[in-house]
Design an enzyme around this catalytic site. Sequence first.
Site, PDB file in Angstrom:
ATOM      1  N   SER A   1       0.924  -1.097  -0.041  1.00 40.32           N
ATOM      2  CA  SER A   1      -0.109   0.104   0.051  1.00 40.32           C
ATOM      3  C   SER A   1       0.880   1.291   0.026  1.00 40.32           C
ATOM      4  O   SER A   1       1.695   1.296  -0.768  1.00 40.32           O
ATOM      5  CB  SER A   1      -0.863  -0.210   1.313  1.00 40.32           C
ATOM      6  OG  SER A   1      -2.125   0.769   0.938  1.00 40.32           O
TER       7      SER A   1
ATOM      8  N   LYS B   1       4.155   2.028  -2.572  1.00 37.20           N
ATOM      9  CA  LYS B   1       4.483   3.151  -3.087  1.00 37.20           C
ATOM     10  C   LYS B   1       6.056   3.396  -3.098  1.00 37.20           C
ATOM     11  O   LYS B   1       6.866   3.682  -3.741  1.00 37.20           O
ATOM     12  CB  LYS B   1       3.705   4.683  -2.853  1.00 37.20           C
ATOM     13  CG  LYS B   1       2.227   4.324  -3.006  1.00 37.20           C
ATOM     14  CD  LYS B   1       1.502   5.366  -2.540  1.00 37.20           C
ATOM     15  CE  LYS B   1       0.014   5.420  -2.068  1.00 37.20           C
ATOM     16  NZ  LYS B   1      -1.148   4.766  -2.846  1.00 37.20           N
TER      17      LYS B   1
ATOM     18  N   TRP C   1     -10.073   0.427  -5.048  1.00 32.01           N
ATOM     19  CA  TRP C   1      -9.502   1.600  -4.806  1.00 32.01           C
ATOM     20  C   TRP C   1      -7.822   1.864  -5.408  1.00 32.01           C
ATOM     21  O   TRP C   1      -7.616   2.924  -5.811  1.00 32.01           O
ATOM     22  CB  TRP C   1      -9.287   1.951  -3.016  1.00 32.01           C
ATOM     23  CG  TRP C   1      -9.133   3.297  -2.555  1.00 32.01           C
ATOM     24  CD1 TRP C   1      -7.984   3.287  -1.794  1.00 32.01           C
ATOM     25  CD2 TRP C   1      -9.790   4.580  -2.797  1.00 32.01           C
ATOM     26  NE1 TRP C   1      -7.918   4.704  -1.151  1.00 32.01           N
ATOM     27  CE2 TRP C   1      -8.770   5.538  -2.175  1.00 32.01           C
ATOM     28  CE3 TRP C   1     -10.766   4.986  -3.528  1.00 32.01           C
ATOM     29  CZ2 TRP C   1      -9.388   6.937  -1.960  1.00 32.01           C
ATOM     30  CZ3 TRP C   1     -11.118   6.388  -3.475  1.00 32.01           C
ATOM     31  CH2 TRP C   1     -10.242   7.381  -2.706  1.00 32.01           C
TER      32      TRP C   1
ATOM     33  N   HIS D   1      -7.698  -5.675   0.086  1.00 30.37           N
ATOM     34  CA  HIS D   1      -6.664  -4.905   0.490  1.00 30.37           C
ATOM     35  C   HIS D   1      -5.993  -5.317   1.638  1.00 30.37           C
ATOM     36  O   HIS D   1      -6.412  -5.095   2.855  1.00 30.37           O
ATOM     37  CB  HIS D   1      -6.956  -3.326   0.586  1.00 30.37           C
ATOM     38  CG  HIS D   1      -5.882  -2.416   0.757  1.00 30.37           C
ATOM     39  ND1 HIS D   1      -5.164  -2.328  -0.230  1.00 30.37           N
ATOM     40  CD2 HIS D   1      -5.245  -1.574   1.777  1.00 30.37           C
ATOM     41  CE1 HIS D   1      -3.920  -1.296   0.028  1.00 30.37           C
ATOM     42  NE2 HIS D   1      -4.196  -1.005   1.202  1.00 30.37           N
TER      43      HIS D   1
END
Length: 398
Positions: free
Chosen positions: A238, A242, A329, A379
């Site tokens: 998540s 990144k 998302w 997620h």
Amino acid sequence: SLLAGHAQEADEANYDESKIPPYTLPALLKTANGREVTTVQQWEQTRRPELLSIFTEQVYGKMPADKVDVSYKKLDDNHSAVNGSATRKQIEITFSHNGVERKALLLMYLPNHVKTKAPVFLHFNFQGNQTISSDPDIIPSQHSDRPRGNQASRWPVEKIIDAGYGLATVHYFDFFPDSKDRYAESILALFGYQSEGDIPADGGQAIAAWAWGYSRVMDYLETDWQVDASKIILMGHSRLGKTSLWAGATDPRFAIVVSNESGCGGAALSRRQVGETVNRINHVFPHWFCKNFRQYNKKEDELPIDQHELLALIAPRPLYVASAEEDRWSDPKGEFLSTAYAGEVYKLYGMKGLETTTMPAVNTPIMNRVAYHNRTGVHDVTDFDWENYIEFADKWLK
Ligand code: GCU
């Protein structure tokens, strides 16, 4: 809570493929002055540095180049952890600069059955070292009072050890407590930054600080006689996905990079504007990217890069990008496409990218030099994810 990403899902977020505005991605293999890139040499000498500086100045931000004083203190070295199968080490890393001091607590488990230096998964944790396992001897992280073992489902320590890998983790708050009001507690304070107002427009904020942290842990791993620093698998989930992509792009010492559901500002193409958008992320998390990135709020078309070009910066090292079907998302399809497009650079090296622009069925990894899967579920970080990362690491490191 900070991790309740789904609660932030805006009503206006788009998930409808037919409503994606038409877009043209920036050409990965064309230099700023319009020359086609057809060789590894042109990629490494011209195009790659060009892209790296755009991502630095416009997206993630620069870290000050100052050399910080670092010291390591071994707080624990126990050979009978994990039922005798692992050595647990806990190292306090102290950074000092300009009279400011910050500490990070590194927790490691190393496989006792590996008699040479072990390859290691480096994966920061969200809630404190003590939450990754119920091991009562884990020293709690300074910024967390979460219960022991709270996050254990995301950390299959035995599976990792049995596979012959070590595990290294730090609570990410040690480098930047994840809040727009906590700059002064972060490592940015070492460089004189106390609040958002002190940071230049192209200055790094939380993601750059966490990526800096990944590199500083790598500095330590290079000194540890039980670790094969040429075989570090950098992994993040998540917001830390990144971060792992950015750390992997900026620090070539990481042998393999894994992005687990990194989404917007990670593996997902920004121009698709599916799920989380640049505007949304910069408003909800103003402390993550550099301030210059805000120029592209609702102006994705004006971005001089898109995220397939970030993934390409990992080449020729093995790269694994993973999505989860219900994690809309993060835009699984946008993560898949950028991963597929990054393959152009692997091809320059004579290596295989995903070799398709058709998304594979769920739970069916594609595993070349570039890998991708879209697993069923939400997620999260699951055993399915880990089993595939281990298989991928075996393929390229053993
Ligand atoms: C939120 C955020 C995402 C991020 C995620 C996470 O959902 O919008 O960008 O990846 O949190 O870190 O779990």
